[in-house]
Write a protein that holds these residues in place. Sequence first.
Motif, short mmCIF file in Angstrom:
data_model
loop_
_atom_site.label_atom_id
_atom_site.label_comp_id
_atom_site.label_asym_id
_atom_site.label_seq_id
_atom_site.Cartn_x
_atom_site.Cartn_y
_atom_site.Cartn_z
N THR A 34 -1.47 24.68 -39.12
CA THR A 34 -1.53 24.41 -37.83
C THR A 34 -3.17 25.02 -37.20
O THR A 34 -3.35 25.95 -37.88
CB THR A 34 -0.38 25.19 -36.35
OG1 THR A 34 0.88 24.49 -36.44
CG2 THR A 34 -1.45 24.90 -35.00
N ILE A 35 -4.15 24.45 -36.73
CA ILE A 35 -5.23 24.82 -36.75
C ILE A 35 -5.75 25.11 -35.47
O ILE A 35 -4.97 24.03 -34.37
CB ILE A 35 -6.47 23.52 -37.03
CG1 ILE A 35 -6.30 23.38 -38.62
CG2 ILE A 35 -8.09 23.74 -36.87
CD1 ILE A 35 -7.14 22.30 -39.21
N ARG A 36 -6.40 26.12 -34.96
CA ARG A 36 -6.67 26.43 -33.40
C ARG A 36 -7.92 26.78 -33.57
O ARG A 36 -8.60 26.71 -33.90
CB ARG A 36 -5.31 27.29 -33.16
CG ARG A 36 -4.00 27.42 -33.36
CD ARG A 36 -3.01 28.96 -32.88
NE ARG A 36 -2.18 28.11 -33.01
CZ ARG A 36 -0.65 28.16 -32.05
NH1 ARG A 36 -1.21 27.22 -31.55
NH2 ARG A 36 0.55 27.82 -32.13
N SER A 37 -8.35 26.85 -32.00
CA SER A 37 -9.56 27.51 -32.13
C SER A 37 -9.68 28.72 -32.20
O SER A 37 -8.73 29.15 -32.23
CB SER A 37 -9.81 26.80 -30.28
OG SER A 37 -8.90 27.53 -29.48
N ALA A 38 -10.78 29.19 -32.21
CA ALA A 38 -10.87 30.74 -32.96
C ALA A 38 -10.88 31.69 -31.75
O ALA A 38 -10.57 32.83 -32.57
CB ALA A 38 -12.42 31.07 -33.75
N ASP A 39 -10.95 30.81 -30.90
CA ASP A 39 -10.89 31.86 -28.95
C ASP A 39 -9.57 31.80 -28.34
O ASP A 39 -10.00 32.05 -27.15
CB ASP A 39 -12.34 31.72 -28.83
CG ASP A 39 -12.62 30.31 -28.13
OD1 ASP A 39 -11.87 29.59 -28.23
OD2 ASP A 39 -13.44 30.15 -27.26
N GLY A 40 -9.20 30.80 -28.92
CA GLY A 40 -7.48 30.72 -28.04
C GLY A 40 -8.62 29.64 -26.56
O GLY A 40 -7.01 29.74 -25.74
N SER A 41 -9.25 29.28 -26.53
CA SER A 41 -9.58 27.62 -25.46
C SER A 41 -8.82 26.96 -25.71
O SER A 41 -8.57 26.34 -27.41
CB SER A 41 -11.20 27.66 -25.56
OG SER A 41 -12.11 27.03 -26.66
N LEU A 42 -8.18 26.02 -24.69
CA LEU A 42 -7.84 24.80 -25.29
C LEU A 42 -8.78 23.81 -26.09
O LEU A 42 -9.69 23.84 -26.28
CB LEU A 42 -8.19 23.91 -23.69
CG LEU A 42 -7.03 24.69 -22.79
CD1 LEU A 42 -7.53 23.95 -21.58
CD2 LEU A 42 -5.77 24.71 -23.33
N ALA A 43 -7.90 23.24 -26.28
CA ALA A 43 -8.31 21.84 -27.56
C ALA A 43 -7.96 20.23 -27.32
O ALA A 43 -6.81 20.54 -26.88
CB ALA A 43 -8.31 22.35 -28.88
N ALA A 44 -9.05 19.17 -27.45
CA ALA A 44 -7.76 18.00 -27.74
C ALA A 44 -8.50 16.93 -28.47
O ALA A 44 -8.97 17.29 -29.38
CB ALA A 44 -8.31 17.73 -26.25
N HIS A 45 -7.34 16.06 -28.84
CA HIS A 45 -7.86 15.42 -30.00
C HIS A 45 -7.66 13.89 -29.88
O HIS A 45 -6.28 13.63 -28.57
CB HIS A 45 -6.76 15.98 -30.91
CG HIS A 45 -6.39 14.91 -32.22
ND1 HIS A 45 -5.38 15.32 -32.92
CD2 HIS A 45 -7.80 14.01 -33.21
CE1 HIS A 45 -5.32 14.57 -33.87
NE2 HIS A 45 -6.72 13.49 -33.78
N PHE A 46 -8.28 12.88 -29.69
CA PHE A 46 -7.74 11.49 -29.82
C PHE A 46 -8.71 10.32 -31.01
O PHE A 46 -9.23 11.16 -31.78
CB PHE A 46 -9.15 11.06 -28.35
CG PHE A 46 -8.22 10.94 -27.09
CD1 PHE A 46 -7.01 9.77 -27.03
CD2 PHE A 46 -8.39 12.10 -26.38
CE1 PHE A 46 -6.65 10.58 -25.27
CE2 PHE A 46 -8.05 12.00 -25.31
CZ PHE A 46 -6.95 11.67 -24.66
N GLU A 47 -7.44 9.37 -31.45
CA GLU A 47 -8.11 8.49 -32.68
C GLU A 47 -7.17 7.21 -32.85
O GLU A 47 -5.91 7.35 -31.38
CB GLU A 47 -7.21 9.40 -33.69
CG GLU A 47 -6.78 8.39 -34.91
CD GLU A 47 -6.44 9.20 -35.77
OE1 GLU A 47 -6.45 9.16 -37.50
OE2 GLU A 47 -5.21 10.75 -35.72
N HIS A 48 -8.03 6.99 -32.74
CA HIS A 48 -7.54 4.38 -33.35
C HIS A 48 -7.91 4.34 -34.91
O HIS A 48 -8.71 5.08 -34.71
CB HIS A 48 -8.63 4.30 -31.62
CG HIS A 48 -7.34 3.79 -30.82
ND1 HIS A 48 -6.29 4.15 -30.87
CD2 HIS A 48 -7.91 3.90 -29.07
CE1 HIS A 48 -6.10 3.57 -29.55
NE2 HIS A 48 -7.15 3.90 -28.94
#
Length: 254
Positions: A224-238
């Motif tokens: 599991t990869i997380r933001s270092a500061d605990g802020s939100l993340a988002a991911h899209f892919e096609h």
Amino acid sequence: MGLKKAAEIEQMRPAGRFVAAVLASLQQVAEPGMTTRDLDGHAHQMIADAGARSVYLGYHPSFGAVPYPGVLCASVNDAALHGLPTDRVLAPGDVVSVDFAAEVEGWVADSAVTFQLPPTTPQAQRLITTTAAALEAGIAAARVGNRMGDISAAIGQIGLDAGFGVNADFGGHGVGRTMHEDPHVPNRGRRGSGQRLKNGLVIAIEPWFMAETEDYVVDDDGWTIRSADGSLAAHFEHTVALTDAGTVVLTARD
């Protein structure tokens, strides 16, 4: 860079449609009170019903601490990528990124989507819509005759202009008989640089942004990869196929 023939791209369409259908179904069924393991179970059942094959289950790249234990990556809030299915209970307002790939009839497709469980918040929605826009910009730049840096620059500029963290690790990749093929598709780059994009190239384009940092940490699970500061993340892919007649989005969900 393994280029696909026109007939092979056609053979990849069932995998693309299946992956798109699973992601659409996951977004429909996800609700507070479910666990990410529940989401994984839903995807697992759809794989079984379709006679498809998971390319995640048992996958063990060099960075993984253990073979991957699920058929779905489910990353929540500050988790950006590779979130393991667990008994974590989803709560109202959670930002959920689901990344799914499968093999159908010998070909693989790979796609991801991020959504927020209600009630939505302006901060999360801005991150989600910006990351989705970066995917569209990357696809628009993925044209025969362009260069890889054109895709990377288009993605990165969207994120940077919005003030989000853009990390060039864990970008897009080639797709075909296996989930990860050459070439690598970075999420930051310089226009006009990199390899020439050719007819028959099939790649997964996948921007992932973090709200307030470009640095990440990896959980003790090794995945599991997380933001270092605990802020939100988002991911899209096609998964997209480049042809002389235009670019085909094989995992389109519309």
